[in-house]
Design a protein around this motif. Sequence first.
Motif, PDB file in Angstrom:
ATOM      1  N   ASN A  45      44.450  38.243  43.790  1.00  0.00           N
ATOM      2  CA  ASN A  45      43.692  37.083  43.333  1.00  0.00           C
ATOM      3  C   ASN A  45      42.200  37.158  43.666  1.00  0.00           C
ATOM      4  N   GLY A  46      41.750  38.280  44.228  1.00  0.00           N
ATOM      5  CA  GLY A  46      40.343  38.420  44.589  1.00  0.00           C
ATOM      6  C   GLY A  46      39.442  38.417  43.364  1.00  0.00           C
ATOM      7  N   LYS A  47      38.322  37.757  43.470  1.00  0.00           N
ATOM      8  CA  LYS A  47      37.365  37.664  42.357  1.00  0.00           C
ATOM      9  C   LYS A  47      35.983  38.099  42.845  1.00  0.00           C
ATOM     10  N   LEU A  48      35.262  38.798  41.973  1.00  0.00           N
ATOM     11  CA  LEU A  48      33.896  39.206  42.251  1.00  0.00           C
ATOM     12  C   LEU A  48      32.954  38.515  41.281  1.00  0.00           C
ATOM     13  N   LYS A  49      31.848  38.011  41.808  1.00  0.00           N
ATOM     14  CA  LYS A  49      30.808  37.456  40.943  1.00  0.00           C
ATOM     15  C   LYS A  49      30.139  38.622  40.221  1.00  0.00           C
ATOM     16  N   LEU A  50      29.581  38.348  39.052  1.00  0.00           N
ATOM     17  CA  LEU A  50      28.918  39.407  38.299  1.00  0.00           C
ATOM     18  C   LEU A  50      27.782  40.036  39.095  1.00  0.00           C
ATOM     19  N   ALA A  51      27.071  39.242  39.879  1.00  0.00           N
ATOM     20  CA  ALA A  51      26.000  39.783  40.713  1.00  0.00           C
ATOM     21  C   ALA A  51      26.553  40.762  41.749  1.00  0.00           C
ATOM     22  N   GLN A  52      27.758  40.496  42.257  1.00  0.00           N
ATOM     23  CA  GLN A  52      28.388  41.410  43.208  1.00  0.00           C
ATOM     24  C   GLN A  52      28.769  42.718  42.527  1.00  0.00           C
ATOM     25  N   VAL A  53      29.268  42.624  41.302  1.00  0.00           N
ATOM     26  CA  VAL A  53      29.630  43.822  40.547  1.00  0.00           C
ATOM     27  C   VAL A  53      28.390  44.684  40.332  1.00  0.00           C
ATOM     28  N   HIS A  54      27.315  44.048  39.918  1.00  0.00           N
ATOM     29  CA  HIS A  54      26.068  44.770  39.683  1.00  0.00           C
ATOM     30  C   HIS A  54      25.580  45.437  40.972  1.00  0.00           C
ATOM     31  N   ALA A  55      25.572  44.696  42.079  1.00  0.00           N
ATOM     32  CA  ALA A  55      25.122  45.238  43.358  1.00  0.00           C
ATOM     33  C   ALA A  55      26.021  46.383  43.824  1.00  0.00           C
TER      34      ALA A  55
END
Length: 70
Positions: A45-55
């Motif tokens: 169920n873990g979710k990443l914000k798009l900013a986290q994906v980019h970083a």
Amino acid sequence: MTSTPSHLPGRYFSLLLSSLEAQGVDTPRLLQPAGIEPACIDSRNGKLKLAQVHAFLEAAHEMTGRTDLG
């Protein structure tokens, strides 16, 4: 009309993270600039914000020099 998602499942990045780790990348150090907890990648169920994906991808590019990342 479709909207852009604000989060992506963390598990989408599990295989990439495992592959980078097998190549000798310090994965905790890779996740740190993105503010990603390792448990988020492993959690169903873990979710990443798009900013986290980019970083995460930028850090992976910087740490590995791979042009297919970042």
